[in-house]
Design an enzyme around this catalytic site. Sequence first.
Site, PDB file in Angstrom:
ATOM      1  N   LYS A 152      33.180  11.741  22.890  1.00  0.00           N
ATOM      2  CA  LYS A 152      32.154  10.747  23.235  1.00  0.00           C
ATOM      3  C   LYS A 152      31.594  10.166  21.949  1.00  0.00           C
ATOM      4  O   LYS A 152      31.207  10.899  21.041  1.00  0.00           O
ATOM      5  CB  LYS A 152      31.004  11.403  24.017  1.00  0.00           C
ATOM      6  CG  LYS A 152      31.330  11.697  25.468  1.00  0.00           C
ATOM      7  CD  LYS A 152      30.060  12.171  26.181  1.00  0.00           C
ATOM      8  CE  LYS A 152      30.334  12.603  27.600  1.00  0.00           C
ATOM      9  NZ  LYS A 152      29.122  13.166  28.241  1.00  0.00           N
ATOM     10  N   GLU A 194      22.654  25.136  21.275  1.00  0.00           N
ATOM     11  CA  GLU A 194      23.886  24.712  21.966  1.00  0.00           C
ATOM     12  C   GLU A 194      24.919  25.850  21.956  1.00  0.00           C
ATOM     13  O   GLU A 194      25.707  25.981  22.890  1.00  0.00           O
ATOM     14  CB  GLU A 194      24.479  23.451  21.309  1.00  0.00           C
ATOM     15  CG  GLU A 194      23.524  22.265  21.208  1.00  0.00           C
ATOM     16  CD  GLU A 194      23.379  21.438  22.497  1.00  0.00           C
ATOM     17  OE1 GLU A 194      23.993  21.795  23.531  1.00  0.00           O
ATOM     18  OE2 GLU A 194      22.637  20.430  22.450  1.00  0.00           O
ATOM     19  N   LYS A 235      33.904  24.362  24.895  1.00  0.00           N
ATOM     20  CA  LYS A 235      33.759  22.936  25.196  1.00  0.00           C
ATOM     21  C   LYS A 235      35.139  22.282  25.362  1.00  0.00           C
ATOM     22  O   LYS A 235      35.343  21.483  26.286  1.00  0.00           O
ATOM     23  CB  LYS A 235      32.940  22.210  24.121  1.00  0.00           C
ATOM     24  CG  LYS A 235      32.730  20.741  24.501  1.00  0.00           C
ATOM     25  CD  LYS A 235      31.602  20.044  23.798  1.00  0.00           C
ATOM     26  CE  LYS A 235      31.509  18.587  24.287  1.00  0.00           C
ATOM     27  NZ  LYS A 235      30.535  17.793  23.550  1.00  0.00           N
ATOM     28  N   GLU A 245      34.046  13.408  32.525  1.00  0.00           N
ATOM     29  CA  GLU A 245      32.841  13.917  33.191  1.00  0.00           C
ATOM     30  C   GLU A 245      32.716  13.457  34.640  1.00  0.00           C
ATOM     31  O   GLU A 245      31.746  12.828  35.059  1.00  0.00           O
ATOM     32  CB  GLU A 245      31.568  13.545  32.405  1.00  0.00           C
ATOM     33  CG  GLU A 245      30.359  14.333  32.897  1.00  0.00           C
ATOM     34  CD  GLU A 245      29.179  14.321  31.936  1.00  0.00           C
ATOM     35  OE1 GLU A 245      29.386  14.201  30.727  1.00  0.00           O
ATOM     36  OE2 GLU A 245      28.053  14.465  32.447  1.00  0.00           O
ATOM     37  N   ARG A 249      32.511  18.954  33.615  1.00  0.00           N
ATOM     38  CA  ARG A 249      31.928  18.689  32.289  1.00  0.00           C
ATOM     39  C   ARG A 249      30.402  18.652  32.368  1.00  0.00           C
ATOM     40  O   ARG A 249      29.715  18.907  31.372  1.00  0.00           O
ATOM     41  CB  ARG A 249      32.488  17.369  31.709  1.00  0.00           C
ATOM     42  CG  ARG A 249      32.081  17.134  30.261  1.00  0.00           C
ATOM     43  CD  ARG A 249      32.926  16.076  29.568  1.00  0.00           C
ATOM     44  NE  ARG A 249      32.440  15.871  28.201  1.00  0.00           N
ATOM     45  CZ  ARG A 249      33.063  15.175  27.266  1.00  0.00           C
ATOM     46  NH1 ARG A 249      34.225  14.610  27.520  1.00  0.00           N
ATOM     47  NH2 ARG A 249      32.543  15.035  26.056  1.00  0.00           N
ATOM     48  N   ASN A 253      25.633  20.149  30.468  1.00  0.00           N
ATOM     49  CA  ASN A 253      24.263  19.619  30.446  1.00  0.00           C
ATOM     50  C   ASN A 253      23.216  20.666  30.803  1.00  0.00           C
ATOM     51  O   ASN A 253      22.053  20.314  31.017  1.00  0.00           O
ATOM     52  CB  ASN A 253      24.141  18.427  31.403  1.00  0.00           C
ATOM     53  CG  ASN A 253      25.020  17.274  30.961  1.00  0.00           C
ATOM     54  OD1 ASN A 253      25.188  17.049  29.770  1.00  0.00           O
ATOM     55  ND2 ASN A 253      25.592  16.559  31.911  1.00  0.00           N
ATOM     56  N   HIS A 260      15.902  16.497  27.913  1.00  0.00           N
ATOM     57  CA  HIS A 260      15.795  15.072  27.584  1.00  0.00           C
ATOM     58  C   HIS A 260      14.428  14.514  27.952  1.00  0.00           C
ATOM     59  O   HIS A 260      13.867  13.685  27.227  1.00  0.00           O
ATOM     60  CB  HIS A 260      16.889  14.265  28.294  1.00  0.00           C
ATOM     61  CG  HIS A 260      18.212  14.322  27.586  1.00  0.00           C
ATOM     62  ND1 HIS A 260      19.409  14.135  28.226  1.00  0.00           N
ATOM     63  CD2 HIS A 260      18.519  14.554  26.291  1.00  0.00           C
ATOM     64  CE1 HIS A 260      20.399  14.243  27.359  1.00  0.00           C
ATOM     65  NE2 HIS A 260      19.875  14.508  26.178  1.00  0.00           N
ATOM     66  N   HIS A 274      16.403  17.822  19.362  1.00  0.00           N
ATOM     67  CA  HIS A 274      17.203  17.879  20.585  1.00  0.00           C
ATOM     68  C   HIS A 274      17.479  19.331  21.022  1.00  0.00           C
ATOM     69  O   HIS A 274      17.235  19.709  22.168  1.00  0.00           O
ATOM     70  CB  HIS A 274      18.521  17.113  20.385  1.00  0.00           C
ATOM     71  CG  HIS A 274      19.486  17.289  21.508  1.00  0.00           C
ATOM     72  ND1 HIS A 274      19.345  16.645  22.704  1.00  0.00           N
ATOM     73  CD2 HIS A 274      20.597  18.063  21.631  1.00  0.00           C
ATOM     74  CE1 HIS A 274      20.331  17.002  23.523  1.00  0.00           C
ATOM     75  NE2 HIS A 274      21.105  17.862  22.886  1.00  0.00           N
TER      76      HIS A 274
END
Length: 381
Positions: A152, A194, A235, A245, A249, A253, A260, A274
């Site tokens: 992405k 993450e 991943k 996605e 996928r 999130n 967010h 983040h």
Amino acid sequence: MNAPQKNSTPITVEVALGDRTYEILIGRDVLGSLGTRIARLRPGARTAIVTDRTVAKTWLKRTEEVLDQAGIAHASVIVGEGENSKTYAGLQQVCEALIAARIERNDLVIALGGGVIGDLAGFSASLLRRGVDFVQVPTSLLAQVDSSVGGKTGINSPQGKNLIGTFHQPVLVLADTAVLDTLSPRQFRAGYAEVAKYGALGDEAFFTWLEANHAELFSGGAAREHAVATSCRAKAAIVARDERETGERALLNLGHTFGHALEAATGFSERLFHGEGVAIGMVLAAEFSAERGMMPASDAQRLAKHLADVGLPTRLQDIAGFAQEGLADADALMALMAQDKKVKRGELTFILMEGIGRAVIANKVEPAPVRDFLQRKLAQT
Ligand SMILES: NC(=O)c1ccc[n+]([C@@H]2O[C@H](COP(=O)([O-])OP(=O)(O)OC[C@H]3O[C@@H](n4cnc5c(N)ncnc54)[C@H](O)[C@@H]3O)[C@@H](O)[C@H]2O)c1
Ligand SMILES: [Zn+2]
């Protein structure tokens, strides 16, 4: 932190995407092999290194040296650091500089930096001359375990983050774990959220391993390579099964819908990075799941404890300035979640948990219980 460590044989993770399959090489000083790898991959290619000011200070010279040693021509494009460069103006700057550097269809763009640079350089490469290939040299922990995997790319619109973009897979990723030694401890921790996410969403054994080995990961020992490789593998496996996605996928999130909204509520500022939003978001998702009887409360506590042990925020009250400036109220947070691109036709899609290592996609979550849950969380002291 930052004790010198010995170099090791790199770990290879393959991202299996048919004729766009590529390798991620992970290890201390894999950056040293950039020149020889590019010479082998694309003989005669010219390159342009896209980086930001901060990374340029520490890592540009070394990158230029290894390209020089392999006889590879290189130009460099330096943008300001942070989200301000992931803009139309940043895109224009990079594309114009790549044209000026005479980067053509068979040449290569090298993204040397964190997720901002990976997204911006990758997007620019995907547009330049209708697409030139690019190599990722991710320099933040977040970029090594997340943004450099999966293809992405993009920039932000004034109307929202990452709204303009493409899928454009790199041809090679070099994740040099020694490069992370110059990252600030707070940025490192944010990226670690993450890493923990991969354990929380699909791999309890990895989560247990992280509970035991996180200190070595932070200090730069071999645990760091293992954690980056395990994260990339997790991943890559999901992306290989669901590149665009349409399904699975979305599990990646976990913690991101709440996260967010918190980032937006704090104006995407220094108040909350983040990964910090993701850490709080994961704990909220776990607690909400436990409240709904989907998973034991002890699992939610276990997740929160581990994140707190490494120094990550886990509660709304941990957000900088919460006591003084407060945060949006529950309705405002709900509105921010409704703007999230994971929302389909007004229904909230949440990634919830059935246990550590068992995240599930919950497609039709009713807003009322979420709002009620957030209101209680905001009222805690
Ligand atoms: N494409 C994807 O799949 C994907 C996934 C997750 C996140 N992202 C994007 O990634 C971005 C966040 O990435 P990030 O956290 O790496 O942010 P970033 O690129 O802004 O890097 C964070 C900060 O660390 C500095 N830095 C980076 N590497 C360093 C090093 N080795 N030494 C010293 N300083 C260093 C940078 O200059 C910057 O100031 C966001 O824009 C997000 O949207 C993309
Ligand atoms: Zn994330």
